[in-house]
Design a protein around this motif. Structure first.
Motif, PDB file in Angstrom:
ATOM      1  N   ASP A 234      -8.768   2.781   7.229  1.00 42.30           N
ATOM      2  CA  ASP A 234      -7.450   2.234   6.888  1.00 42.30           C
ATOM      3  C   ASP A 234      -6.546   3.249   6.201  1.00 42.30           C
ATOM      4  O   ASP A 234      -5.328   3.160   6.338  1.00 42.30           O
ATOM      5  CB  ASP A 234      -7.569   0.934   6.063  1.00 42.30           C
ATOM      6  N   SER A 235      -7.104   4.217   5.479  1.00 35.38           N
ATOM      7  CA  SER A 235      -6.209   5.150   4.800  1.00 35.38           C
ATOM      8  C   SER A 235      -5.801   6.288   5.737  1.00 35.38           C
ATOM      9  O   SER A 235      -6.604   6.793   6.538  1.00 35.38           O
ATOM     10  CB  SER A 235      -6.853   5.693   3.519  1.00 35.38           C
ATOM     11  N   ALA A 236      -4.525   6.665   5.614  1.00 32.64           N
ATOM     12  CA  ALA A 236      -3.985   7.720   6.486  1.00 32.64           C
ATOM     13  C   ALA A 236      -4.745   9.028   6.288  1.00 32.64           C
ATOM     14  O   ALA A 236      -5.001   9.757   7.252  1.00 32.64           O
ATOM     15  CB  ALA A 236      -2.498   7.902   6.207  1.00 32.64           C
TER      16      ALA A 236
ATOM     17  N   SER B 253      -3.336   4.609  14.774  1.00 34.93           N
ATOM     18  CA  SER B 253      -2.312   4.803  13.745  1.00 34.93           C
ATOM     19  C   SER B 253      -1.137   3.884  14.032  1.00 34.93           C
ATOM     20  O   SER B 253      -0.533   3.969  15.097  1.00 34.93           O
ATOM     21  CB  SER B 253      -1.848   6.261  13.749  1.00 34.93           C
ATOM     22  N   GLY B 254      -0.865   2.966  13.091  1.00 35.09           N
ATOM     23  CA  GLY B 254       0.311   2.119  13.227  1.00 35.09           C
ATOM     24  C   GLY B 254       0.023   0.775  13.878  1.00 35.09           C
ATOM     25  O   GLY B 254       0.180   0.614  15.090  1.00 35.09           O
ATOM     26  N   MET B 255      -0.457  -0.181  13.077  1.00 36.01           N
ATOM     27  CA  MET B 255      -0.667  -1.544  13.613  1.00 36.01           C
ATOM     28  C   MET B 255      -0.396  -2.595  12.542  1.00 36.01           C
ATOM     29  O   MET B 255      -0.715  -3.757  12.707  1.00 36.01           O
ATOM     30  CB  MET B 255      -2.072  -1.696  14.217  1.00 36.01           C
ATOM     31  N   ALA B 256       0.227  -2.181  11.427  1.00 34.95           N
ATOM     32  CA  ALA B 256       0.500  -3.129  10.348  1.00 34.95           C
ATOM     33  C   ALA B 256       1.742  -3.968  10.686  1.00 34.95           C
ATOM     34  O   ALA B 256       2.491  -3.655  11.605  1.00 34.95           O
ATOM     35  CB  ALA B 256       0.719  -2.373   9.039  1.00 34.95           C
TER      36      ALA B 256
ATOM     37  N   GLY C  21       2.182   4.079  16.058  1.00 33.80           N
ATOM     38  CA  GLY C  21       2.440   5.389  15.477  1.00 33.80           C
ATOM     39  C   GLY C  21       3.252   5.385  14.194  1.00 33.80           C
ATOM     40  O   GLY C  21       3.322   6.403  13.518  1.00 33.80           O
ATOM     41  N   VAL C  22       3.866   4.269  13.851  1.00 37.12           N
ATOM     42  CA  VAL C  22       4.772   4.281  12.685  1.00 37.12           C
ATOM     43  C   VAL C  22       4.542   3.172  11.650  1.00 37.12           C
ATOM     44  O   VAL C  22       4.912   3.354  10.492  1.00 37.12           O
ATOM     45  CB  VAL C  22       6.260   4.225  13.132  1.00 37.12           C
ATOM     46  N   SER C  23       3.976   2.019  12.050  1.00 39.26           N
ATOM     47  CA  SER C  23       3.930   0.881  11.115  1.00 39.26           C
ATOM     48  C   SER C  23       2.855   1.079  10.052  1.00 39.26           C
ATOM     49  O   SER C  23       1.683   0.769  10.248  1.00 39.26           O
ATOM     50  CB  SER C  23       3.676  -0.429  11.858  1.00 39.26           C
ATOM     51  N   ASP C  24       3.281   1.578   8.909  1.00 42.92           N
ATOM     52  CA  ASP C  24       2.391   1.854   7.783  1.00 42.92           C
ATOM     53  C   ASP C  24       2.160   0.563   7.012  1.00 42.92           C
ATOM     54  O   ASP C  24       3.094  -0.199   6.786  1.00 42.92           O
ATOM     55  CB  ASP C  24       3.079   2.891   6.889  1.00 42.92           C
ATOM     56  N   VAL C  25       0.919   0.353   6.582  1.00 39.22           N
ATOM     57  CA  VAL C  25       0.607  -0.902   5.896  1.00 39.22           C
ATOM     58  C   VAL C  25       1.377  -1.039   4.580  1.00 39.22           C
ATOM     59  O   VAL C  25       1.753  -2.139   4.185  1.00 39.22           O
ATOM     60  CB  VAL C  25      -0.922  -1.055   5.686  1.00 39.22           C
TER      61      VAL C  25
ATOM     62  N   LEU D  69      -1.214  -7.009   7.035  1.00 38.19           N
ATOM     63  CA  LEU D  69      -1.859  -6.838   8.331  1.00 38.19           C
ATOM     64  C   LEU D  69      -2.112  -8.206   8.932  1.00 38.19           C
ATOM     65  O   LEU D  69      -2.465  -9.143   8.217  1.00 38.19           O
ATOM     66  CB  LEU D  69      -3.198  -6.117   8.130  1.00 38.19           C
TER      67      LEU D  69
ATOM     68  N   VAL E 145      -3.780  -6.285  14.718  1.00 41.27           N
ATOM     69  CA  VAL E 145      -4.861  -5.329  14.458  1.00 41.27           C
ATOM     70  C   VAL E 145      -5.900  -5.404  15.584  1.00 41.27           C
ATOM     71  O   VAL E 145      -6.387  -4.379  16.080  1.00 41.27           O
ATOM     72  CB  VAL E 145      -5.514  -5.598  13.081  1.00 41.27           C
TER      73      VAL E 145
ATOM     74  N   VAL F 289      -0.551   6.957   9.860  1.00 40.41           N
ATOM     75  CA  VAL F 289      -0.068   6.018   8.843  1.00 40.41           C
ATOM     76  C   VAL F 289      -1.211   5.059   8.509  1.00 40.41           C
ATOM     77  O   VAL F 289      -2.150   4.887   9.298  1.00 40.41           O
ATOM     78  CB  VAL F 289       1.196   5.252   9.305  1.00 40.41           C
ATOM     79  N   GLY F 290      -1.126   4.439   7.336  1.00 36.85           N
ATOM     80  CA  GLY F 290      -2.223   3.616   6.862  1.00 36.85           C
ATOM     81  C   GLY F 290      -2.267   2.239   7.509  1.00 36.85           C
ATOM     82  O   GLY F 290      -1.272   1.712   8.003  1.00 36.85           O
ATOM     83  N   GLY F 291      -3.487   1.652   7.470  1.00 35.69           N
ATOM     84  CA  GLY F 291      -3.694   0.311   8.020  1.00 35.69           C
ATOM     85  C   GLY F 291      -4.811   0.320   9.025  1.00 35.69           C
ATOM     86  O   GLY F 291      -4.919   1.244   9.821  1.00 35.69           O
TER      87      GLY F 291
END
Lengths: 211, 64
Positions: free
Chosen positions: A124-126, A149-152, A175-179, A185, A190, B61-63
């Motif tokens: 989960d952490s980048a 990467s990017g599913m939040a 690619g972009v949706s940061d939690v 989530l 997810v 990115v996180g998640g």
């Protein structure tokens, strides 16, 4: 009554074809991180009859995991590695699982992952994601790597994609949706990303490398 | 021109770390491939970008 190993194999062959099932049964896939992505990836791969899963996570099942991860309320407090192998065995009783209840780091990653044909990054952490990608691509140029990467957030399903970065490196997600910026989530989004990763594994095994 | 994440960018002559700094990438959350090969983090500062190079910078990115 639990089906015999022979019955399970015949059922897999009926659904996937004998030749393809031979490849699935012979494969070893590592899943790094058994949260929303990893637990769902593992369930998909177990259902597909992948022969051996290497399951890696240091954490225990928490009540806040149940909304998206493949654990049961009765398993809160168990190590995810133990809980997931139990659940996978109920789905696919003859699957071989190798569990490692450790935190992956730069020192132990190569040893943990060396016997896998394909590695799924499902942290989960980048930073953990990037660390895993760098280690695998540097240490195991012959293995396939499938990252996420990017599913939040509750954004559209249709922005989740699989991209092939290079010959053996795939990445799934928007690619972009940061939690931290997208309000949490959601199980369905997810799972969708996890399904992209699991399906990429099956396609690689089937010799279908384009996305 | 250097092709970076699919776009032609005027970055020839820069080192990889100069380019990453210019574009405000966090080196801890990326993986970089140069002409299909991973660039180890230790080499960012002595990897020179040349005309015709193809660079993929994957930013995580996180998640999960």
């Amino acid at each position: 009554m639990t089906p015999s190993e022979e019955e399970m194999l015949r059922a897999f062959e009926e659904r996937h074809g004998r030749e393809l099932q031979k490849k699935f049964s012979a494969a070893a896939v590592a899943v790094c991180g058994l949260g929303g992505l990893g637990s769902n990836i593992a369930v998909s791969l177990a259902r597909a009859g992948i022969g051996r899963l290497i399951l890696i996570d240091f954490d225990k099942v928490d009540v806040t995991n149940l909304h998206r991860q493949q654990y049961k309320a009765s398993q809160v407090g168990m190590y995810k590695t133990d809980a997931l192998s139990e659940n996978l065995r109920e789905i696919s009783p003859y699957i071989r699982t190798e569990i490692h209840t450790v935190k992956v780091n730069e020192e132990n990653a190569s040893e943990l992952l060396k016997s896998a044909d394909i590695i799924c990054e499902a942290f989960d952490s980048a930073q953990a994601k990037a660390m895993t990608a760098n280690i695998v691509l540097e240490s195991f140029p012959e293995k396939y790597l499938v990252c996420a990467s990017g599913m939040a957030g509750i954004g559209s399903c249709n922005t989740i994609k699989t991209r092939r970065i290079s010959k053996r490196f795939y990445i799934c997600g928007d690619g972009v949706s940061d939690v931290s910026e997208n309000g949490g989530l959601f199980s369905s989004r997810v799972m969708l990303c996890a399904a992209h990763q699991a399906h990429t594994v099956l396609r690689i095994l089937a010799g279908e490398f384009e996305v | 021109m250097v092709k970076i994440n699919g776009k032609d960018v005027n970055a020839a002559g820069l080192t990889l770390s100069e380019y990453l700094k210019r574009e405000s990438y966090n080196p801890k959350t990326i993986a970089v491939e140069l002409n299909e090969y991973i660039v180890s983090k230790d080499s960012y500062s002595d990897t020179l970008l040349n005309d015709g190079d193809v660079v993929e910078i994957v930013n995580f990115v996180g998640g999960g």
